[in-house]
Motif scaffolding. Structure first.
Motif, PDB file in Angstrom:
ATOM      1  N   TYR A  20      -3.404 -35.572 -90.426  1.00  0.00           N
ATOM      2  CA  TYR A  20      -4.101 -35.056 -91.781  1.00  0.00           C
ATOM      3  C   TYR A  20      -5.526 -34.813 -91.251  1.00  0.00           C
ATOM      4  CZ  TYR A  20      -6.228 -35.054 -96.294  1.00  0.00           C
ATOM      5  OH  TYR A  20      -6.956 -34.666 -97.255  1.00  0.00           O
ATOM      6  N   GLN A  27     -12.841 -36.465 -90.868  1.00  0.00           N
ATOM      7  CA  GLN A  27     -11.866 -37.595 -90.471  1.00  0.00           C
ATOM      8  C   GLN A  27     -10.643 -37.183 -90.257  1.00  0.00           C
ATOM      9  OE1 GLN A  27     -12.318 -40.816 -93.479  1.00  0.00           O
ATOM     10  NE2 GLN A  27     -14.168 -41.603 -92.176  1.00  0.00           N
ATOM     11  N   THR A  28      -9.849 -37.821 -89.092  1.00  0.00           N
ATOM     12  CA  THR A  28      -8.583 -37.107 -88.857  1.00  0.00           C
ATOM     13  C   THR A  28      -7.650 -38.663 -88.753  1.00  0.00           C
ATOM     14  OG1 THR A  28      -9.452 -35.442 -87.493  1.00  0.00           O
ATOM     15  CG2 THR A  28      -6.808 -36.079 -87.399  1.00  0.00           C
ATOM     16  N   GLN A  29      -6.436 -38.572 -89.543  1.00  0.00           N
ATOM     17  CA  GLN A  29      -5.665 -39.641 -89.366  1.00  0.00           C
ATOM     18  C   GLN A  29      -4.408 -39.129 -88.798  1.00  0.00           C
ATOM     19  OE1 GLN A  29      -7.128 -39.089 -92.601  1.00  0.00           O
ATOM     20  NE2 GLN A  29      -8.567 -40.828 -92.233  1.00  0.00           N
ATOM     21  N   GLN A  66       4.419 -44.544 -90.226  1.00  0.00           N
ATOM     22  CA  GLN A  66       3.411 -45.531 -90.270  1.00  0.00           C
ATOM     23  C   GLN A  66       3.171 -45.818 -88.847  1.00  0.00           C
ATOM     24  OE1 GLN A  66       5.877 -48.382 -92.370  1.00  0.00           O
ATOM     25  NE2 GLN A  66       4.379 -48.461 -94.081  1.00  0.00           N
ATOM     26  N   GLN A  68      -0.350 -46.869 -85.739  1.00  0.00           N
ATOM     27  CA  GLN A  68      -1.423 -46.700 -85.419  1.00  0.00           C
ATOM     28  C   GLN A  68      -2.785 -46.805 -86.324  1.00  0.00           C
ATOM     29  OE1 GLN A  68       0.773 -43.982 -84.530  1.00  0.00           O
ATOM     30  NE2 GLN A  68       1.047 -44.583 -82.635  1.00  0.00           N
ATOM     31  N   HIS A  70      -2.307 -46.425 -89.704  1.00  0.00           N
ATOM     32  CA  HIS A  70      -2.224 -45.470 -90.970  1.00  0.00           C
ATOM     33  C   HIS A  70      -0.891 -45.380 -91.592  1.00  0.00           C
ATOM     34  CE1 HIS A  70      -6.535 -44.102 -89.900  1.00  0.00           C
ATOM     35  NE2 HIS A  70      -5.883 -43.810 -88.682  1.00  0.00           N
ATOM     36  N   ILE A  72       1.029 -42.419 -93.674  1.00  0.00           N
ATOM     37  CA  ILE A  72       1.168 -40.985 -94.447  1.00  0.00           C
ATOM     38  C   ILE A  72       2.467 -40.932 -94.798  1.00  0.00           C
ATOM     39  CG2 ILE A  72       0.586 -38.833 -93.969  1.00  0.00           C
ATOM     40  CD1 ILE A  72      -0.906 -39.271 -91.702  1.00  0.00           C
ATOM     41  N   VAL A 117      -2.163 -40.356 -98.068  1.00  0.00           N
ATOM     42  CA  VAL A 117      -2.795 -40.631 -96.704  1.00  0.00           C
ATOM     43  C   VAL A 117      -3.683 -41.945 -96.831  1.00  0.00           C
ATOM     44  CG1 VAL A 117      -4.293 -39.980 -94.850  1.00  0.00           C
ATOM     45  CG2 VAL A 117      -2.895 -38.345 -96.177  1.00  0.00           C
ATOM     46  N   ASP A 118      -2.990 -43.025 -96.346  1.00  0.00           N
ATOM     47  CA  ASP A 118      -3.777 -44.354 -96.427  1.00  0.00           C
ATOM     48  C   ASP A 118      -4.041 -44.744 -97.939  1.00  0.00           C
ATOM     49  OD1 ASP A 118      -3.399 -44.577 -93.459  1.00  0.00           O
ATOM     50  OD2 ASP A 118      -5.687 -43.990 -93.255  1.00  0.00           O
TER      51      ASP A 118
END
Length: 296
Positions: A20, A27-29, A66, A68, A70, A72, A117-118
């Motif tokens: 994301y 920020q990147t997830q 799921q 790392q 995070h 999503i 996302v989170d």
């Protein structure tokens, strides 16, 4: 994706990716999750696949990843208003070369549903994107790849492009640049092997310039993004080793399109271009996603 190591079919597994990009917070997830192949199903015809509990078919994608640090999940339906787009000439899809193939199953797909996302809920209503398919017995040795699903002032235009180098033994091929542009109701295909050889494509980590010309059109342009718009992804290679894919979905793209007897067309996308580079270099300065554990 499926990862099947050469000469080790017993180690084949499924891989679930979720990334994301937030252009407002920068920020990147990102998540990569490995799944035992026994917990995967892949249709032999059409698009109907499952990796763990995540499902993808020609109308919807539903799942959760799921890892790392995070979490999503997604529940999206999509419509495909356009026919598939082939980046390679059609005859090369059955040929042994190149070893890596790609196509866009649904250009300008329209997505509706929700992302989480989170813990944050993001409503998706008629967001334009694409559904793509890549496969082969190895990754292309070096490449830049780009895609624009709708330009800012031409929402029905679609670009697919790559500049690639192939290694044969100790030798490297010239850089080959292929592109296909759909615009104004026509498809401009600058993708024959000879055309790819004559075209120009020069890229570094975060910027790429390209040009190509045939009797129907001359197309030139640039795709770029700042370093903090990229995530580094570990790509296991079936013959062995791991490459790094620098990937962004927030790049900018500018195109100049010249066609005989028609005005010059300028196309721009400020921050909705996809841009990635496959590299073995470690000097790019982009954080690389940690590899997940292998399933037991």
């Amino acid at each position: 994706t499926i990862f099947s190591p050469r000469d080790r079919p017993e180690d084949t597994l499924g891989e679930l990716w979720a990334i994301y990009f937030d252009g407002e917070t920068h920020q990147t997830q990102a998540i990569k999750q490995r799944v035992a192949i026994a917990d995967c199903q892949f249709a032999t015809e059409g698009l109907d696949h499952r990796i763990g509990d995540a499902q993808l078919d020609g109308q919807a994608l539903i799942g959760k990843a799921q890892g790392q640090g995070h979490d999503i999940s997604w529940d999206l339906h999509y419509q495909s208003p356009q026919p598939p787009l082939l980046l390679l000439p059609e005859k090369l899809y059955e040929a042994p070369f190149p070893k890596a193939k790609s196509l866009v199953g649904s250009p300008l797909a329209s997505y509706t549903g929700t992302l989480h996302v989170d813990g944050q809920r993001i409503a998706i209503e008629d967001w334009v994107g694409s559904q793509n398919h890549n496969w082969g017995s190895k990754h292309t040795d070096r490449y830049a790849w780009g895609q624009v699903a709708g330009f800012d002032e031409e929402p029905d235009a679609f670009l697919e492009i790559t500049s690639a180098q192939l290694r044969v033994g100790p030798l490297w091929s010239p850089r080959l640049t292929l592109m296909v542009l759909r615009v104004d109701g026509e498809e401009l295909r600058l993708n024959s092997p000879l055309q790819a050889l004559r075209a120009h494509g020069t890229y570094e980590f975060f910027s790429w310039r390209f040009s190509s010309k045939n009797r129907k059109a001359a197309i030139s342009g640039r795709i770029s993004a700042p370093r903090d718009s990229f995530i580094g992804l570990p790509y296991d290679n079936p013959p062995g080793g791991v490459k790094t894919c620098l990937n962004s979905k927030l790049a900018s793209c500018s195109l100049r399109v010249e066609r005989p007897g028609r005005p010059v067309l300028s196309l721009h996308s400020q921050h909705r271009a996809a841009f990635e580079i496959l590299t073995e270099s470690v000097t790019h300065g982009v954080p690389v996603l940690a590899q997940p554990a292998w399933p037991t």
